[in-house]
Design a protein around this motif. Structure first.
Motif, PDB file in Angstrom:
ATOM      1  N   GLU A  67      18.320  14.981  -3.532  1.00 12.40           N
ATOM      2  CA  GLU A  67      18.371  15.485  -4.905  1.00 12.40           C
ATOM      3  C   GLU A  67      17.756  14.479  -5.877  1.00 12.40           C
ATOM      4  O   GLU A  67      16.998  14.842  -6.777  1.00 12.40           O
ATOM      5  N   SER A  68      18.048  13.211  -5.660  1.00  7.09           N
ATOM      6  CA  SER A  68      17.487  12.178  -6.526  1.00  7.09           C
ATOM      7  C   SER A  68      15.959  12.162  -6.416  1.00  7.09           C
ATOM      8  O   SER A  68      15.247  12.028  -7.418  1.00  7.09           O
ATOM      9  N   LEU A  69      15.446  12.328  -5.198  1.00  3.73           N
ATOM     10  CA  LEU A  69      13.992  12.312  -5.000  1.00  3.73           C
ATOM     11  C   LEU A  69      13.341  13.541  -5.638  1.00  3.73           C
ATOM     12  O   LEU A  69      12.248  13.459  -6.199  1.00  3.73           O
ATOM     13  N   LEU A  70      14.041  14.680  -5.563  1.00  6.75           N
ATOM     14  CA  LEU A  70      13.481  15.906  -6.147  1.00  6.75           C
ATOM     15  C   LEU A  70      13.375  15.820  -7.662  1.00  6.75           C
ATOM     16  O   LEU A  70      12.555  16.499  -8.277  1.00  6.75           O
ATOM     17  N   GLU A  71      14.217  14.978  -8.256  1.00 11.32           N
ATOM     18  CA  GLU A  71      14.177  14.833  -9.722  1.00 11.32           C
ATOM     19  C   GLU A  71      12.960  14.062 -10.187  1.00 11.32           C
ATOM     20  O   GLU A  71      12.612  14.099 -11.358  1.00 11.32           O
ATOM     21  N   LYS A  72      12.344  13.329  -9.264  1.00 14.27           N
ATOM     22  CA  LYS A  72      11.264  12.439  -9.673  1.00 14.27           C
ATOM     23  C   LYS A  72       9.915  13.163  -9.677  1.00 14.27           C
ATOM     24  O   LYS A  72       9.757  14.200  -9.045  1.00 14.27           O
ATOM     25  N   ASN A  73       8.965  12.547 -10.353  1.00 12.40           N
ATOM     26  CA  ASN A  73       7.614  13.110 -10.366  1.00 12.40           C
ATOM     27  C   ASN A  73       6.994  12.931  -8.965  1.00 12.40           C
ATOM     28  O   ASN A  73       6.886  11.814  -8.468  1.00 12.40           O
ATOM     29  N   PRO A  74       6.594  14.033  -8.304  1.00  3.06           N
ATOM     30  CA  PRO A  74       6.094  13.925  -6.932  1.00  3.06           C
ATOM     31  C   PRO A  74       4.807  13.102  -6.800  1.00  3.06           C
ATOM     32  O   PRO A  74       4.592  12.420  -5.788  1.00  3.06           O
ATOM     33  N   VAL A  75       3.962  13.152  -7.808  1.00  3.09           N
ATOM     34  CA  VAL A  75       2.728  12.349  -7.759  1.00  3.09           C
ATOM     35  C   VAL A  75       3.101  10.868  -7.801  1.00  3.09           C
ATOM     36  O   VAL A  75       2.580  10.046  -7.042  1.00  3.09           O
ATOM     37  N   THR A  76       4.048  10.542  -8.662  1.00  2.00           N
ATOM     38  CA  THR A  76       4.472   9.142  -8.763  1.00  2.00           C
ATOM     39  C   THR A  76       5.095   8.676  -7.448  1.00  2.00           C
ATOM     40  O   THR A  76       4.837   7.553  -6.993  1.00  2.00           O
ATOM     41  N   LEU A  77       5.901   9.521  -6.828  1.00  2.00           N
ATOM     42  CA  LEU A  77       6.522   9.138  -5.554  1.00  2.00           C
ATOM     43  C   LEU A  77       5.464   8.839  -4.498  1.00  2.00           C
ATOM     44  O   LEU A  77       5.597   7.917  -3.709  1.00  2.00           O
ATOM     45  N   ARG A  78       4.401   9.645  -4.494  1.00  2.00           N
ATOM     46  CA  ARG A  78       3.336   9.424  -3.506  1.00  2.00           C
ATOM     47  C   ARG A  78       2.672   8.064  -3.735  1.00  2.00           C
ATOM     48  O   ARG A  78       2.453   7.293  -2.800  1.00  2.00           O
ATOM     49  N   PHE A  79       2.384   7.757  -4.999  1.00  2.00           N
ATOM     50  CA  PHE A  79       1.758   6.466  -5.297  1.00  2.00           C
ATOM     51  C   PHE A  79       2.732   5.316  -5.060  1.00  2.00           C
ATOM     52  O   PHE A  79       2.343   4.239  -4.607  1.00  2.00           O
ATOM     53  N   ASN A  80       3.985   5.547  -5.376  1.00  2.00           N
ATOM     54  CA  ASN A  80       5.006   4.516  -5.152  1.00  2.00           C
ATOM     55  C   ASN A  80       4.994   4.066  -3.692  1.00  2.00           C
ATOM     56  O   ASN A  80       5.017   2.878  -3.375  1.00  2.00           O
ATOM     57  N   LYS A  81       4.901   5.045  -2.792  1.00  2.00           N
ATOM     58  CA  LYS A  81       4.919   4.732  -1.356  1.00  2.00           C
ATOM     59  C   LYS A  81       3.662   3.984  -0.933  1.00  2.00           C
ATOM     60  O   LYS A  81       3.724   2.977  -0.227  1.00  2.00           O
ATOM     61  N   GLU A  82       2.524   4.470  -1.391  1.00  2.00           N
ATOM     62  CA  GLU A  82       1.258   3.851  -0.985  1.00  2.00           C
ATOM     63  C   GLU A  82       1.177   2.409  -1.503  1.00  2.00           C
ATOM     64  O   GLU A  82       0.822   1.483  -0.760  1.00  2.00           O
ATOM     65  N   VAL A  83       1.533   2.235  -2.749  1.00  2.00           N
ATOM     66  CA  VAL A  83       1.441   0.899  -3.346  1.00  2.00           C
ATOM     67  C   VAL A  83       2.482  -0.029  -2.708  1.00  2.00           C
ATOM     68  O   VAL A  83       2.206  -1.200  -2.423  1.00  2.00           O
ATOM     69  N   PHE A  84       3.661   0.496  -2.445  1.00  2.00           N
ATOM     70  CA  PHE A  84       4.709  -0.289  -1.781  1.00  2.00           C
ATOM     71  C   PHE A  84       4.205  -0.837  -0.452  1.00  2.00           C
ATOM     72  O   PHE A  84       4.309  -2.027  -0.164  1.00  2.00           O
ATOM     73  N   GLU A  85       3.642   0.050   0.373  1.00  2.00           N
ATOM     74  CA  GLU A  85       3.207  -0.362   1.710  1.00  2.00           C
ATOM     75  C   GLU A  85       2.075  -1.394   1.639  1.00  2.00           C
ATOM     76  O   GLU A  85       2.090  -2.403   2.332  1.00  2.00           O
ATOM     77  N   LYS A  86       1.075  -1.123   0.782  1.00  2.00           N
ATOM     78  CA  LYS A  86      -0.098  -2.007   0.762  1.00  2.00           C
ATOM     79  C   LYS A  86       0.197  -3.334   0.092  1.00  2.00           C
ATOM     80  O   LYS A  86      -0.313  -4.377   0.496  1.00  2.00           O
ATOM     81  N   SER A  87       1.045  -3.312  -0.937  1.00  2.00           N
ATOM     82  CA  SER A  87       1.330  -4.558  -1.668  1.00  2.00           C
ATOM     83  C   SER A  87       1.980  -5.601  -0.771  1.00  2.00           C
ATOM     84  O   SER A  87       1.868  -6.807  -1.019  1.00  2.00           O
ATOM     85  N   ARG A  88       2.671  -5.125   0.253  1.00  2.00           N
ATOM     86  CA  ARG A  88       3.371  -6.067   1.137  1.00  2.00           C
ATOM     87  C   ARG A  88       2.405  -7.012   1.847  1.00  2.00           C
ATOM     88  O   ARG A  88       2.791  -8.065   2.313  1.00  2.00           O
ATOM     89  N   TYR A  89       1.157  -6.595   1.970  1.00  2.00           N
ATOM     90  CA  TYR A  89       0.194  -7.414   2.724  1.00  2.00           C
ATOM     91  C   TYR A  89      -0.815  -8.109   1.831  1.00  2.00           C
ATOM     92  O   TYR A  89      -1.787  -8.668   2.293  1.00  2.00           O
TER      93      TYR A  89
END
Ligand code: ACO
Length: 275
Positions: free
Chosen positions: A201-223
């Motif tokens: 439910e918390s994830l559904l409340e969020k902007n889906p485009v932002t969630l997609r970028f959040n994941k991509e940036v999260f993964e790549k920033s780690r390296y």
């Protein structure tokens, strides 16, 4: 929607895709047929505009790992090509899942071994029963965690614990998995459904485009180095803003300007949920 024999897939009207591994008689182990059905289901969820994917298992297991007979023993005896062919689809499915454009949640209600650990590890979130049993059992039959399972292990546990469990094959509980950082949260069995529902439910409340970028940036920033990451994150921010139609300014911060919500404590109203 396609009908499957080793998994079940349903998608709710608000975009919650529930994918259930459905080989309870074989502890939901990953047979070649399941590999293909899983891949097909990932396509379907994207085509049907799923917004969150929840993966769970039917019966006593989340996932008992690779089907040791149908994916390993028999194809290996048939020959190297047969072995590669029998497992290509699951490697592709794991890779797809790791980069899947919507949030992925593993709901762990029981046994989770080897390839099942990988499946959990490539998901963004894992919510487990506190008494679930996890194991990297590969060493018990003479191999090391492979095909991405070692990656999932070293990226979800600290070095000492990862090496200990990979080298000994000892099992650990949901509670221990939480302590090691291997799962997001471990909860009593009776709270598992509600905890996953609350996260969804918390994830559904969020902007889906932002969630997609959040994941991509999260993964790549780690390296990346910090300096590269600053540059990359600023560029991605612009791309995200463009693709979401400046929603963060036009809707979210406009709602803040009108004092309609407190961003520290709640999400802005994206218009995506009923409330
Ligand atoms: N591959 C193939 N068959 C499996 C698997 C598997 N990974 N896991 C369980 N099964 C089968 C069992 O052999 C059994 O089949 P049968 O009814 O034909 O005898 C059936 O599922 C039910 O399992 P049981 O062993 O009877 O269930 P039990 O509750 O006693 O034990 C446990 C559960 C601990 C999960 C046990 O089944 C087990 O050790 N499974 C193997 C787990 C594992 O090591 N997986 C491989 C990880 S490594 C990798 O994925 C590369």
């Amino acid at each position: 929607m396609a009908s499957y024999s080793t998994i079940k897939l349903s998608i709710t009207d608000n975009g919650v895709a529930n994918l259930v591994l459905d080989r309870p008689e074989k502890q939901n182990s990953l047979s070649p047929e399941l590999h293909h059905e899983l891949l097909d289901a990932l396509d379907t969820v994207e085509e049907e505009n799923g917004r969150v994917l929840v993966i769970s298992g039917n019966g006593d297991a989340f996932c008992g790992g690779m089907d040791l007979e149908r994916a390993f023993l028999r194809p290996r005896r048939d020959g190297p090509q047969e072995f590669i062919q029998a497992n290509a689809a699951i490697l592709e499915a794991m890779t797809r899942l790791k980069h899947y454009p919507i949030p992925t949640v593993a709901k762990i209600d029981g046994w989770t071994f080897g390839g099942g650990y990988e499946l959990m590890g490539v998901c963004d979130f894992a919510i487990a029963r506190d008494d679930a049993t996890f194991g990297l059992s590969e060493i018990n039959f003479g191999i090391f965690p492979g095909g991405g399972t070692m990656w999932a292990t070293v990226h979800t546990m600290n070095r000492r614990k990862a090496m200990y469990y990979a080298a000994t094959g000892e099992t650990f509980t949901g509670n221990e998995a939480e302590e090691y950082g291997a799962v997001t949260m471990a909860v009593p069995g009776e709270e598992l459904n509600q905890t996953v529902d609350d996260l969804v439910e918390s994830l559904l409340e969020k902007n889906p485009v932002t969630l997609r970028f959040n994941k991509e940036v999260f993964e790549k920033s780690r390296y990346m180095t910090f300096e590269d990451s600053v540059d990359y994150e600023m560029a991605k921010m612009e791309e995200m803003s463009y693709l979401q139609g400046e929603d963060w300014i036009e809707t979210a911060l406009k709602q803040f300007e009108d004092r309609e919500f407190r961003p520290g404590l709640e999400s802005y109203d994206t218009g995506n949920t009923d409330d």
